[in-house]
Design a protein around this motif. Sequence first.
Motif, mmCIF file in Angstrom:
data_model
loop_
_atom_site.group_PDB
_atom_site.id
_atom_site.type_symbol
_atom_site.label_atom_id
_atom_site.label_comp_id
_atom_site.label_asym_id
_atom_site.label_seq_id
_atom_site.Cartn_x
_atom_site.Cartn_y
_atom_site.Cartn_z
ATOM 1 N N UNK A 18 0.632 -1.072 0.064
ATOM 2 C CA UNK A 18 -0.011 0.002 -0.408
ATOM 3 C C UNK A 18 0.976 1.296 0.077
ATOM 4 N N UNK A 19 1.759 1.169 0.452
ATOM 5 C CA UNK A 19 2.736 2.278 0.883
ATOM 6 C C UNK A 19 3.598 2.660 -1.080
ATOM 7 N N UNK A 20 3.173 1.450 -2.309
ATOM 8 C CA UNK A 20 3.790 2.113 -3.129
ATOM 9 C C UNK A 20 2.598 2.614 -3.951
ATOM 10 N N UNK A 21 1.260 2.817 -3.590
ATOM 11 C CA UNK A 21 0.434 3.385 -4.225
ATOM 12 C C UNK A 21 -0.217 4.973 -4.632
ATOM 13 N N UNK A 22 0.753 5.546 -5.695
ATOM 14 C CA UNK A 22 0.995 6.466 -6.101
ATOM 15 C C UNK A 22 -0.749 6.740 -6.395
ATOM 16 N N UNK A 244 16.464 5.709 5.490
ATOM 17 C CA UNK A 244 15.864 6.766 5.197
ATOM 18 C C UNK A 244 15.156 7.643 5.560
ATOM 19 N N UNK A 245 14.390 7.662 4.135
ATOM 20 C CA UNK A 245 13.332 8.744 3.832
ATOM 21 C C UNK A 245 12.141 8.698 5.202
ATOM 22 N N UNK A 246 11.801 7.050 5.093
ATOM 23 C CA UNK A 246 10.738 6.616 5.702
ATOM 24 C C UNK A 246 11.320 7.617 7.264
ATOM 25 N N UNK A 247 12.587 7.234 7.805
ATOM 26 C CA UNK A 247 12.492 6.929 9.522
ATOM 27 C C UNK A 247 12.488 8.987 9.032
ATOM 28 N N UNK A 248 13.167 9.853 8.679
ATOM 29 C CA UNK A 248 13.106 11.017 8.459
ATOM 30 C C UNK A 248 11.521 12.244 8.892
ATOM 31 N N UNK A 274 13.290 1.498 0.819
ATOM 32 C CA UNK A 274 12.337 2.520 0.630
ATOM 33 C C UNK A 274 10.784 2.654 1.516
ATOM 34 N N UNK A 275 9.920 1.447 2.298
ATOM 35 C CA UNK A 275 8.885 1.041 3.353
ATOM 36 C C UNK A 275 7.796 1.612 2.337
ATOM 37 N N UNK A 276 7.765 2.775 2.061
ATOM 38 C CA UNK A 276 5.980 3.705 1.819
ATOM 39 C C UNK A 276 6.774 5.160 0.508
ATOM 40 N N UNK A 277 7.383 4.174 0.020
ATOM 41 C CA UNK A 277 7.343 5.006 -1.374
ATOM 42 C C UNK A 277 6.697 6.839 -1.856
ATOM 43 N N UNK A 281 7.791 10.284 -0.558
ATOM 44 C CA UNK A 281 8.861 10.756 -1.856
ATOM 45 C C UNK A 281 10.004 11.017 -2.054
ATOM 46 N N UNK A 282 9.891 8.345 -2.448
ATOM 47 C CA UNK A 282 10.879 8.075 -3.257
ATOM 48 C C UNK A 282 11.337 7.212 -2.797
ATOM 49 N N UNK A 283 11.440 6.293 -3.951
ATOM 50 C CA UNK A 283 12.024 4.548 -4.686
ATOM 51 C C UNK A 283 13.239 4.410 -3.936
ATOM 52 N N UNK A 284 13.562 3.412 -3.918
ATOM 53 C CA UNK A 284 14.672 3.028 -3.662
ATOM 54 C C UNK A 284 16.035 3.491 -3.776
ATOM 55 N N UNK A 285 15.864 3.847 -4.491
ATOM 56 C CA UNK A 285 17.293 4.629 -5.574
ATOM 57 C C UNK A 285 17.784 6.266 -4.952
ATOM 58 N N UNK A 286 15.923 6.414 -4.270
ATOM 59 C CA UNK A 286 16.292 8.034 -4.056
ATOM 60 C C UNK A 286 16.133 7.819 -1.955
ATOM 61 N N UNK A 287 16.649 6.725 -1.564
ATOM 62 C CA UNK A 287 16.660 6.450 -0.467
ATOM 63 C C UNK A 287 18.269 5.809 -0.532
ATOM 64 N N UNK A 288 18.705 5.157 -1.486
ATOM 65 C CA UNK A 288 20.640 5.109 -1.511
ATOM 66 C C UNK A 288 20.661 6.409 -2.022
ATOM 67 N N UNK A 289 20.461 7.517 -2.888
ATOM 68 C CA UNK A 289 21.235 8.918 -2.805
ATOM 69 C C UNK A 289 20.941 9.376 -1.332
ATOM 70 N N UNK A 290 20.520 9.562 -0.715
ATOM 71 C CA UNK A 290 20.280 10.273 0.312
ATOM 72 C C UNK A 290 21.350 9.900 1.543
#
Length: 333
Positions: A18-22, A244-248, A274-277, A281-290
């Motif tokens: 559900x966290x991927x539902x855009x 990371x993005x989720x925790x922040x 990514x947890x709930x991208x 505000x981001x999928x796995x690569x945005x989390x790697x970038x962070x």
Amino acid sequence: MNTFIATLPKAELHVHLIGTLEPRLFLKLAKRNNIQTAYSTLENIKSALQKFDSLDSFLDVYYQVAQVVQTEQDFYDITLAYLKKAAKQRVLHAEFFFEAQTYMQWGITFETIITGITDAIKDAYKKYGISAMPILCFLRNLSEEYALEVLKASLPFKDDIVAIGLASHEKDNPPSKFVGLFTQAKKHGYKLCAHAGEDVGPDYIWQAIKLLHVDRIDHGVRCLEDKDLVAYLQKTYLPLTVCPLSNMRLNIFNKKNYPILQLMNEDLNISINSDDPAFFGGYINENYAEAHKMDLSRDQLVQCARNSINSSFASLEQKERMIHKLEKWLQYH
Ligand code: ADE
Ligand code: ZN
């Protein structure tokens, strides 16, 4: 996106369906199922996504959003959309949570949910070359008795489900509440995961380890508050699926004190997820970038990708094939 991160072969181990539902697919499903929600336009949704500031306030929005997913076709569409996106981000293998209880409370059958999901997994493999395994995730704010009923309903489909998980409101819902569930699930051959050390500190991580005997801890970032726990995690190399993005976004940590470099430097087995991208505000690569922005070196990002593959529940053979892809890729990067 940095091409190093964009092309790095990796696995995703912590993401909720559900966290991927855009927003666009959410509106399409609401219309298709004729469901009135608090979010009837893209603007409403965008503003709802700005409003939460904690795990509990996020979950209020999350369960509202879940209401539009009802039919086998809905589960198929959302699963396929996520796997397409993940494959584009060079995820070779994904293990994702589905929370059957949310829907079963509304009268939707286990069979409806799992059939939509498994059909999409098969098609995603054919279309995008990504492999995937669903994790039956229990809601820790509900009773163990209800969880056991749902576990029973899952058994005819157990060959299609790799593990069980435990998520939702963490405070006041300790792992100790679910010892019977995890014992039964293990007997039936499921691998075991639990969210712990997100909203509550080390005590719940210890409980997940000692009482539930988990194979992976989801989040686990607050282990750093307990030196003995860090030593235990170093010794056992028990995987922590960090987001990371989720925790922040949920104020577990703020950007200035996010401890990903510390977790890495302590030689813990962490992966990036990514947890709930669609919410954070981001999928796995945005989390790697962070993580890269927070000073994880390229070698450390590669180590996270290697950890993600090795900590997955894929077969040994499949893991070897993925590690081989990663090593080959490294020769050119
Ligand atoms: N369900 C969806 N996302 C979650 C999270 N980050 N923690 C607990 N439960 C969740
Ligand atoms: Zn999660």
